[in-house]
Structures are given as structure tokens and as C-alpha cells.
Design an enzyme around this catalytic site. Structure first.
Site, PDB file in Angstrom:
ATOM      1  N   GLU A  20     -30.298 -28.112  10.820  1.00 17.39           N
ATOM      2  CA  GLU A  20     -29.028 -27.788  11.494  1.00 17.39           C
ATOM      3  C   GLU A  20     -28.441 -29.028  12.168  1.00 17.39           C
ATOM      4  O   GLU A  20     -27.226 -29.193  12.229  1.00 17.39           O
ATOM      5  CB  GLU A  20     -29.256 -26.652  12.497  1.00 17.39           C
ATOM      6  CG  GLU A  20     -29.592 -25.339  11.779  1.00 17.39           C
ATOM      7  CD  GLU A  20     -29.964 -24.216  12.732  1.00 17.39           C
ATOM      8  OE1 GLU A  20     -31.036 -24.332  13.352  1.00 17.39           O
ATOM      9  OE2 GLU A  20     -29.179 -23.267  12.858  1.00 17.39           O
ATOM     10  N   GLY A  59     -33.811 -26.006  13.076  1.00 24.03           N
ATOM     11  CA  GLY A  59     -32.936 -26.819  13.914  1.00 24.03           C
ATOM     12  C   GLY A  59     -32.815 -28.248  13.399  1.00 24.03           C
ATOM     13  O   GLY A  59     -31.793 -28.906  13.625  1.00 24.03           O
ATOM     14  N   GLU A  97     -36.449 -20.075   9.642  1.00 23.37           N
ATOM     15  CA  GLU A  97     -36.500 -19.234  10.846  1.00 23.37           C
ATOM     16  C   GLU A  97     -36.902 -17.789  10.562  1.00 23.37           C
ATOM     17  O   GLU A  97     -37.562 -17.148  11.383  1.00 23.37           O
ATOM     18  CB  GLU A  97     -35.139 -19.254  11.570  1.00 23.37           C
ATOM     19  CG  GLU A  97     -34.854 -20.510  12.355  1.00 23.37           C
ATOM     20  CD  GLU A  97     -34.259 -21.638  11.529  1.00 23.37           C
ATOM     21  OE1 GLU A  97     -34.328 -21.567  10.278  1.00 23.37           O
ATOM     22  OE2 GLU A  97     -33.739 -22.587  12.132  1.00 23.37           O
TER      23      GLU A  97
HETATM   24  N1  3HC Z   1     -42.383 -26.472  17.332  1.00 25.15           N
HETATM   25  C1  3HC Z   1     -43.513 -26.755  18.004  1.00 25.15           C
HETATM   26  N2  3HC Z   1     -44.641 -27.185  17.430  1.00 25.15           N
HETATM   27  C2  3HC Z   1     -44.623 -27.314  16.099  1.00 25.15           C
HETATM   28  C3  3HC Z   1     -43.490 -27.025  15.322  1.00 25.15           C
HETATM   29  C4  3HC Z   1     -42.321 -26.585  15.992  1.00 25.15           C
HETATM   30  N3  3HC Z   1     -41.198 -26.309  15.325  1.00 25.15           N
HETATM   31  N4  3HC Z   1     -43.784 -27.242  14.030  1.00 25.15           N
HETATM   32  C5  3HC Z   1     -45.062 -27.662  13.995  1.00 25.15           C
HETATM   33  N5  3HC Z   1     -45.565 -27.713  15.244  1.00 25.15           N
HETATM   34  C6  3HC Z   1     -46.912 -28.149  15.630  1.00 25.15           C
HETATM   35  C7  3HC Z   1     -47.982 -27.230  15.098  1.00 25.15           C
HETATM   36  O1  3HC Z   1     -48.218 -26.161  15.992  1.00 25.15           O
HETATM   37  C8  3HC Z   1     -49.177 -28.152  14.980  1.00 25.15           C
HETATM   38  O2  3HC Z   1     -49.706 -28.301  16.272  1.00 25.15           O
HETATM   39  P1  3HC Z   1     -51.271 -28.528  16.455  1.00 25.15           P
HETATM   40  O3  3HC Z   1     -51.590 -29.775  15.703  1.00 25.15           O
HETATM   41  O4  3HC Z   1     -51.418 -28.625  17.921  1.00 25.15           O
HETATM   42  O5  3HC Z   1     -51.930 -27.312  15.879  1.00 25.15           O
HETATM   43  C9  3HC Z   1     -48.532 -29.494  14.598  1.00 25.15           C
HETATM   44  O6  3HC Z   1     -47.152 -29.375  14.964  1.00 25.15           O
HETATM   45  C10 3HC Z   1     -48.623 -29.829  13.136  1.00 25.15           C
HETATM   46  O7  3HC Z   1     -48.166 -28.724  12.389  1.00 25.15           O
HETATM   47  P2  3HC Z   1     -48.903 -28.244  11.056  1.00 25.15           P
HETATM   48  O8  3HC Z   1     -50.352 -28.158  11.277  1.00 25.15           O
HETATM   49  O9  3HC Z   1     -48.168 -27.039  10.592  1.00 25.15           O
HETATM   50  O10 3HC Z   1     -48.609 -29.510  10.122  1.00 25.15           O
HETATM   51  P3  3HC Z   1     -48.185 -29.571   8.598  1.00 25.15           P
HETATM   52  O11 3HC Z   1     -48.004 -31.005   8.290  1.00 25.15           O
HETATM   53  O12 3HC Z   1     -49.098 -28.736   7.780  1.00 25.15           O
HETATM   54  O13 3HC Z   1     -46.749 -28.857   8.507  1.00 25.15           O
HETATM   55  C11 3HC Z   1     -44.485 -28.400   9.097  1.00 25.15           C
HETATM   56  C12 3HC Z   1     -45.642 -29.417   9.124  1.00 25.15           C
HETATM   57  C13 3HC Z   1     -44.047 -28.137   7.636  1.00 25.15           C
HETATM   58  C14 3HC Z   1     -43.352 -28.993   9.857  1.00 25.15           C
HETATM   59  C15 3HC Z   1     -44.964 -27.063   9.706  1.00 25.15           C
HETATM   60  O14 3HC Z   1     -45.551 -27.331  10.957  1.00 25.15           O
HETATM   61  C16 3HC Z   1     -43.884 -26.055   9.931  1.00 25.15           C
HETATM   62  O15 3HC Z   1     -43.524 -25.342   9.015  1.00 25.15           O
HETATM   63  N6  3HC Z   1     -43.360 -25.972  11.172  1.00 25.15           N
HETATM   64  C17 3HC Z   1     -42.446 -24.960  11.580  1.00 25.15           C
HETATM   65  C18 3HC Z   1     -41.068 -25.267  11.092  1.00 25.15           C
HETATM   66  C19 3HC Z   1     -40.112 -24.219  11.579  1.00 25.15           C
HETATM   67  O16 3HC Z   1     -40.370 -23.035  11.530  1.00 25.15           O
HETATM   68  N7  3HC Z   1     -38.943 -24.663  12.059  1.00 25.15           N
HETATM   69  C20 3HC Z   1     -37.978 -23.781  12.590  1.00 25.15           C
HETATM   70  C21 3HC Z   1     -38.213 -23.595  14.034  1.00 25.15           C
HETATM   71  S1  3HC Z   1     -37.171 -22.374  14.763  1.00 25.15           S
HETATM   72  C22 3HC Z   1     -35.700 -23.144  14.920  1.00 25.15           C
HETATM   73  O17 3HC Z   1     -35.525 -24.263  14.521  1.00 25.15           O
HETATM   74  C23 3HC Z   1     -34.634 -22.360  15.604  1.00 25.15           C
HETATM   75  C24 3HC Z   1     -33.292 -22.993  15.471  1.00 25.15           C
HETATM   76  O18 3HC Z   1     -32.604 -22.387  14.414  1.00 25.15           O
HETATM   77  C25 3HC Z   1     -32.504 -22.863  16.716  1.00 25.15           C
END
Ligand code: 3HC
Ligand code: NAI
Length: 690
Positions: A108, A105, A128
Site C-alpha cells: 500500500e 501496508g 490481510e
Molecule cells: N508485523 C510484525 N511482525 C512481523 C510481521 C508483521 N507484519 N511480519 C513478520 N513479522 C515477524 C514474525 O513474527 C517473525 O518474528 P519472530 O522471528 O520473532 O518469530 C519475523 O518477523 C520473521 O517472520 P517469518 O518467520 O514469517 O519470516 P519469513 O521470512 O518466513 O516470512 C514474511 C516473511 C513473508 C514477511 C512473513 O513474515 C509474513 O507473511 N508476514 C506477514 C505479512 C502480512 O500479513 N502483512 C500484512 C500485515 S496487515 C497490514 O498490513 C494492514 C494494513 O493493510 C493496514
């Protein structure tokens, strides 16, 4: 605290509005962030003194995606689509200023800005698919309009982000900014756009290049194996197809439908659970927050065999020097040779630069001198799996290695506390159980003894991140978490052969379930002669008989299967006859066995063993067990690990079926106390332990 809401700030300077999001840890698009964006953009658009708008984030990253923790809950706050429409429809230029990661997102949102400026270290991607989803906020429709259908297919189905420089080449990024001057560069860029009266670039108005039917057909064919079992990749492909063939608004509708389908499915629920489970596993309950970590600058590895070599590579690759100690010169040379060969193979595949191979090898000190371990901060023992040898080695380590160092064992099954007792510093001893091949498999079971010091545990957990591993804490018991649960599956697989199945039946059922290989393919790969000796073999088991015929697995081109030159496994008539003879000798009347029975008998006892691990406190949480199985045994991530899967099957059903098999097969199947309790109370294994 901003002046728009708790997470959003708006400042106007010199005609440029700067909207700053500050919602730690990763600026995910929570309700507050969406509300803040909506209100800030409404204000900036209305303000006649504002000629352009810059969107920037505070903290470690640009928006890292939707807030995954909100998924499945009732929606509150502004809709992301409305926010995006407001931004894209703004009558003045909107510039995204990107650092850290613009993911999902987040990208996006950036794609609804008219321009994007990024620092070179920024990464942009749509991950995603890794959550069993597709980019559901217009990403599948906008991305191919910039990068073309082929590149978009690759990005959405792999979920792998691209760096800002690559983004610049493919048009995702309009300008690179200095690492430490993003805001100033984005504001200057916005002023330039205004001064040059550049048009508002709306991605939605562009055409998709290269979206031919052949492209999609070929892409599906080339990736069929990789995507096997997963729902999300195909849905992502369909969206890019929609972008290539439908008007923008219709494409968005298609994306929405497919997104909702995935979101309500069990696969995405499993993959989102795994995302949080993996992060949870790193957290150790009751560990003092101020536990000072020990410094690990130099590592020693004892034993240059299968495991010692792989373990060593993890540290060399992470830039940490390793001293590797062997007892025999030829074993040392062989071990070092394999390490070099592995690195060179990676270089040949373009995965690492030739200089990096030499740099890694330059960090390695091979020696037969045990004393060379004296100044290591961590020593990992990977010698033969024999308690007497391990005790002897640990007593010698105790006498040799400096005080304050961590002494770790890679034992698969042995009692870590007994090994620790061979030293005068059991608090410094811990299990570091790597999985084979240790330079590839992501799992590290960290085995905590009753005396292991909290700072030792915390140091090893932190170190595991540095070497790219996912660490899970296990208590001391035979086989710890993973191998302990594997053992009932192996037992049942063997029994099924006697009762009526063939190895290829069992393997087929488990690979159809999603495992990369079944138990017999796994045994053939590992070698049937591990722990077998020709001198003592009396042909008592099928394994004995296979080894006696020199069918020792893939390495002899024959084991449970025959193997051709390409290592393809072919059902063997010799083995089939051997199994029939063996059953006849044992007086077993073989019967047809259904696929359902194979699956239940291989996997329900494994789930049951997981429940016992939890009941005995040998894992902190059910979700830790799932992380072990996904990363150590390649359990299909879309089924969420055995605990999550057990919950989806229904614990009542599992208890019932275990009791059914208990009636005929005995107490091997007796359901554990915890499993029965959870089944009766409606509890969940995956949620057990928090
Ligand atoms: N939503 C909620 N919490 C999230 C999050 C998200 N998208 N991304 C990370 N967090 C949280 C983690 O759970 C973690 O929480 P904690 O400290 O309580 O355990 C904290 O943020 C830090 O995350 P990391 O330990 O993973 O930190 P890093 O620095 O190693 O990595 C990152 C950061 C690269 C941003 C990694 O967290 C990541 O890959 N996040 C997910 C990204 C993702 O998948 N985005 C797509 C989401 S779905 C979407 O966007 C749908 C849309 O198309 C409508
Ligand atoms: P291996 O037989 O390939 O290697 C052991 C090496 O240790 C040999 O090269 C041997 O010469 C050396 N060695 C023996 N005594 C020594 C000593 N006193 N000092 C220095 N070197 C010594 O064995 P492998 O498979 O690497 O196993 C090692 C340990 O790792 C065992 O405890 C095993 O249970 C464990 N393990 C093995 C896994 C596997 O898949 N092979 C997976 C996870 C753990």
C-alpha cells in the site's frame, strides 16, 4: 542506524534522494518506521537539490506490512495515511525499489509511490484477508485502479502475492531490476523519469476497469463455499465494489469503516493470534542456542502404506532422496504406484511440470532390502501400529543404520520411549507424527521422548520447514496432543447417538461450527473397518453392526450414511433404524437433543482434555495446541483453535457446563485442575506457557 531516526536513513547523491528503511526482521510499518518515512520524505521534498526520491529497504525484504504486534494497542507515531499522502502528493517523482516481499501496508505504501521497480524474485500482495482483515491503507482502492476489478478481487480475497514478472505484466511494477543491482537500477530509473519529464503517476487518479455488478455477483457465487464462515472475504469484496462505484475519497472512507469493523471482531483477533502462534510453535524452550543441527541428505522410510507413501512424497518434493523399504513386493509396487499417481494428478491439474514428476520419482529408491537404510541420515518408520512389530523394527534399525542417524516413528498412539528403549541409542529416537494424507496436511507432531537429544529435536524442527510442515512438539502420552483431544469428542458423539441424536445431527452442528466434516463423515471417509475384524466382531457396537452389514464407509458406498455416485452423503433410514433398535436393546429412552448440547458435549470435553495436556506438560503452550488443531484437524482458523475458542466462550462457562454434564454423565466431564484454576483466576488457555 540512520541519519533520520533509528530505522531510517536519507542520502542525496546526484540529485536523487535515497530513503533507506532498516527495521529488522521485515521492515514492518512500526511507529518508528512511519515516523522515519514521514521525516525523510518531508526533508527530501523540501530539499531543492533533490529532483526525485527512491524508497528502498535494507535486509531481507521491502516493507512486509503493518506491524501486526501494534494492532489493538494505542496508536503512537505518525499516521500511515499522512505518510502516504505526503509521498503521493510529493511534487517530484517517488520510486519504490522492491525486493523480498511488498505485502499489505508495504504494498500500500508502494502504491502511493509514483513508480515501482522490483527485482524478479520480489513478491507483491495484500495478504490481510489471512489475518481476518482487509488492506486498510488504501490498498483496496488503489490495487483495482491498476490491475482491474477482477484481478484485484482475486488478490485481496486469496491474499496470495504475485511475482514481480506477473506484476510487470499487470502494471503493478514499472520496471524489473537485476537481482543484485536494485538500488543502482532504481536510481537510474528515477533519473530517467526526471530527464524525460514523465508525469507523476498517481494511482488514485486512474479508473477501475471491469467492475460490473455481474462480476461481483458471479465472484460471490463461485466462492461461497470457500469463504463459508469467514467475515473478511466479503468485506474485501465490498471494498473493491466501492472502488468500482464510488469516488476515490469515498471509497477510502468505506474501506476504513469496513477495516475497523473487522479489526474489532473476534475473527481477526483469532487469525492474528494464529499468525504469531505458528511462529512461536517453532521455538523450543531451553534448547541450547548453539545446538549443532545434524545434516539430513538422505532419508529412509519404512513401510509403503497409506502413511509411508505420503511421508516419502514430502521429501521427494523438497529435493531430498528417499529409500523406501517394504516387506512385500506387491505392497512396494502398490505404494510406489500411488506416489506416481499422486504426482501425475498434480501435473494434470497444472500444479507441477511433467519434468518435475520424473525428477521427484528419480529421487526414490524402492527396495525390499532393509540393509539399504544403512547410510540414511534419517529413517522414518511407518509400519503397522503394533508395539511388538515396532520394537522389532527399531532393534533392527539400531543394528543396521549408521551411528548419528535420527530414527523416527510415525506411531499415532504408542509410547515413543518404549520404542526407543528397543535401541541402544534412545537419544537418537523421536516421534514424527504426520497426518493423513501426509503429503497434504501441514501438521507434524514432533514427539519428544525423555531421552531424545536436543539436537535431534532441533534438526527435525528445522527439517519440517524444508518440507513445508508446521511442526509442534508434543510429549509422550496416549495420542499425543491431537488424537488425545479427539478421543473425548468421538466418545461424546457416539453417546449422543444412543441418547437421541442422529449422525447427521451431530455432523451438521460441527460443520456449522466450521469444521470441514463431522465425526461420522470423518469415520466414513477413513473407513469404519480400521482395526475391526470380521472374525472377532460380536455386534457389540454400532460400528461392529455397520461393518457386519458391509457398511464400511465411503469405500463401500455405505457407512453411517448412504453415498451416491458423486460421494454425496445421504442420511440413511437403515442406520436410523439400527440406532433406534440399539438404544432400545440397551434400555435407553431416547430424548430430543438440542444443537447447543451437541456442540457443548463434543467440544467442551475436547477443550478440557487440552487443559490436561497442558497441566501434564505434554505441550509447551496453549497456542501450540491450537496450531495442532488448525493444521491437523482443520479447526476453523477464524475461531483460533480450541484453546483460543475456549477463552472466547469463557472458561468459567466451560467449567460450569462441564459440571452440569458431570452430574448426569459422570466423571468423563470432570473439569481439569488447570481449567478450574484458570477459570477462577481469570487466566487464559491460549496464553498458557507463554
Ligand atoms: N508485523 C510484525 N511482525 C512481523 C510481521 C508483521 N507484519 N511480519 C513478520 N513479522 C515477524 C514474525 O513474527 C517473525 O518474528 P519472530 O522471528 O520473532 O518469530 C519475523 O518477523 C520473521 O517472520 P517469518 O518467520 O514469517 O519470516 P519469513 O521470512 O518466513 O516470512 C514474511 C516473511 C513473508 C514477511 C512473513 O513474515 C509474513 O507473511 N508476514 C506477514 C505479512 C502480512 O500479513 N502483512 C500484512 C500485515 S496487515 C497490514 O498490513 C494492514 C494494513 O493493510 C493496514
Ligand atoms: P498401512 O497398513 O497402510 O501401511 C503399513 C505398511 O507397512 C504396509 O504396507 C506393510 O506391508 C508395511 N510393513 C509392515 N511391517 C513392515 C516391516 N517390518 N518393514 C517394512 N514394511 C513393513 O498403515 P498406515 O495407515 O500407513 O500406518 C502406518 C503407521 O502410521 C502406523 O503406526 C499408524 O498408526 C501411523 N499413522 C497412521 C495414520 C493414518 O491415518 N493412517 C495417521 C498417522 C499415523
Amino acid at each position: 542506524m540512520g541519519n533520520v531516526n533509528t530505522v531510517t536513513d536519507l542520502q542525496v547523491e546526484d540529485g536523487i534522494a535515497v530513503v533507506t528503511l532498516d527495521s529488522p526482521p521485515v521492515n514492518a510499518l512500526s511507529a518508528a518506521v512511519r515516523d522515519g518515512l514521514d521525516a525523510a520524505f518531508a526533508r527530501a521534498i523540501d530539499d531543492a537539490l533533490v529532483s526525485a526520491i527512491v524508497l528502498i529497504c535494507a535486509g531481507r525484504t521491502f516493507i512486509a506490512g503493518a506491524d501486526i504486534s501494534e494492532f489493538g494497542k494505542a496508536m503512537t507515531g505518525a499516521s500511515l495515511f499522512d505518510v502516504q499522502n505526503r509521498m503521493e502528493g510529493a511534487p517530484k517523482p517517488v520510486v519504490a525499489a522492491i525486493h523480498g516481499t511488498a505485502l499489505g501496508g508495504g504494498l500500500e505504501v508502494a502504491l502511493t509511490c509514483h513508480y515501482r521497480v522490483a527485482v524478479p524474485s520480489a513478491k507483491l500482495g495484500l495478504p490481510e484477508v489471512k489475518l481476518g482483515l482487509l488492506p486498510g491503507a488504501g490498498g483496496t482502492q488503489r490495487l483495482p485502479r491498476i490491475v482491474g476489478a477482477a484481478k484485484a478481487l482475486e488478490m485481496v480475497t486469496s491474499g496470495t502475492p504475485v511475482g514481480a514478472k506477473a506484476g510487470l505484466d499487470m502494471g503493478l511494477v514499472d520496471e524489473l531490476a537485476p537481482e543484485d543491482g536494485l538500488k543502482a537500477a532504481a536510481v537510474a530509473f528515477a533519473k530517467k523519469i526526471v530527464a524525460e519529464k514523465r508525469p507523476l503517476k498517481k494511482v488514485r487518479d486512474l479508473d477501475v476497469k471491469g467492475g460490473t455488478p455481474e462480476l461481483f455477483a458471479e465472484f460471490r457465487k463461485a466462492n461461497a463455499r470457500k469463504f463459508r464462515g469467514f467475515d473478511a472475504p466479503e468485506a474485501n469484496i465490498k471494498c473493491i465494489e466501492a472502488a468500482a462505484t464510488l469516488p476515490f475519497e469515498d471509497g477510502l472512507k468505506r474501506e476504513r469503516e469496513l477495516f475497523m469493523g473487522l479489526m474489532s471482531g473476534v475473527q481477526s483477533a483469532a487469525q492474528r493470534y494464529v499468525f504469531f502462534a505458528e511462529r512461536q510453535a517453532a521455538k523450543i524452550p531451553n534448547l541450547p542456542k548453539d545446538a549443532q543441527l545434524r545434516t539430513i541428505k538422505k532419508v529412509g522410510v519404512l513401510g509403503a502404506g497409506t502413511m509411508g507413501g505420503g511421508i516419502t512424497m514430502n521429501f521427494l518434493s523438497a529435493g531430498i532422496p528417499v529409500t523406501i523399504v517394504e516387506v512385500k513386493e506387491d505392497a512396494l509396487q502398490r505404494g510406489v504406484g500411488i506416489i506416481r499417481k499422486n504426482y501425475e494428478a498434480s501435473a494434470a491439474k497444472g500444479r507441477m511440470k511433467p519434468e518435475a514428476v520424473e525428477a521427484a520419482m528419480g529421487r526414490l529408491t524402492p527396495t525390499l532390502d532393509f540393509g539399504a537404510l544403512a547410510d540414511c541420515d534419517l529413517v522414518i518408520e511407518a509400519v503397522f501400529e503394533n508395539m511388538d512389530i515396532k520394537k522389532d523394527v527399531f532393534a533392527r534399525l539400531d543394528a543396521t543404520v549408521k551411528q548419528g542417524a535420527i530414527l523416527a516413528t510415525n506411531t499415532s498412539y504408542l509410547n515413543v520411549e518404549e520404542i526407543a528403549a528397543a535401541t541402544k541409542r534412545p537419544h537418537d529416537v523421536v516421534g514424527m507424527h504426520f497426518f493423513s494424507p501426509a503429503n497434504v496436511m501441514r501438521l507434524l507432531e514432533v514427539v519428544r521422548g525423555d531421552k531424545t537429544a536436543p539436537d535431534v529435536l532441533a534438526t527435525v524442527m528445522e527439517l519440517s520447514k524444508k518440507i513445508g510442515k508446521v511442526a509442534v512438539v508434543a510429549g509422550v502420552c496416549h495420542g499425543f496432543i491431537g488424537n488425545r483431544m479427539l478421543s473425548p469428542r468421538q466418545r461424546e458423539a457416539q453417546k449422543l447417538l444412543l441418547e437421541g441424536a442422529m449422525p447427521w445431527d451431530v455432523d451438521r452442528v460441527l460443520t456449522e461450527f466450521g469444521m470441514p466434516m463431522g465425526p461420522f463423515q470423518m469415520s466414513d471417509l477413513a473407513g469404519l473397518d480400521i482395526g475391526w475384524s470380521a472374525a472377532t466382531s460380536k455386534g457389540e457396537t454400532l460400528r461392529d453392526r455397520l461393518c457386519e452389514m458391509d457398511r464400511r464407509g465411503q469405500k463401500t458406498k455405505a457407512g453411517f450414511y448412504d453415498y451416491d455416485e458423486t460421494r454425496k452423503a445421504i442420511p440413511s433410514p437403515v442406520v436410523e433404524k439400527m440406532i433406534l433398535d440399539y438404544a432400545a436393546e440397551k434400555g435407553v429412552n431416547r430424548r430430543p437433543i438440542s444443537d447447543e448440547e451437541i456442540l457443548e458435549r463434543c467440544l467442551y470435553p475436547l477443550v478440557n482434555e487440552g487443559a490436561k495436556v497442558l497441566e501434564e506438560g505434554k505441550a509447551y503452550r496453549g497456542s501450540d495446541i491450537d496450531i495442532v488443531w488448525i493444521n491437523g484437524y482443520s479447526w476453523p482458523v477464524y475461531r483460533g483453535g480450541p484453546m483460543f475458542w475456549g477463552d472466547t466462550v469463557g472458561l468459567k462457562t466451560i467449567v460450569e457446563r462441564l459440571r452440569h454434564y458431570q452430574n448426569t454423565g459422570g466423571d468423563d466431564f470432570a473439569p481439569s485442575k488447570l481449567l478450574v484454576e484458570l477459570a477462577e483466576s481469570g487466566g487464559k488457555l491460549s496464553g498458557y506457557g507463554g
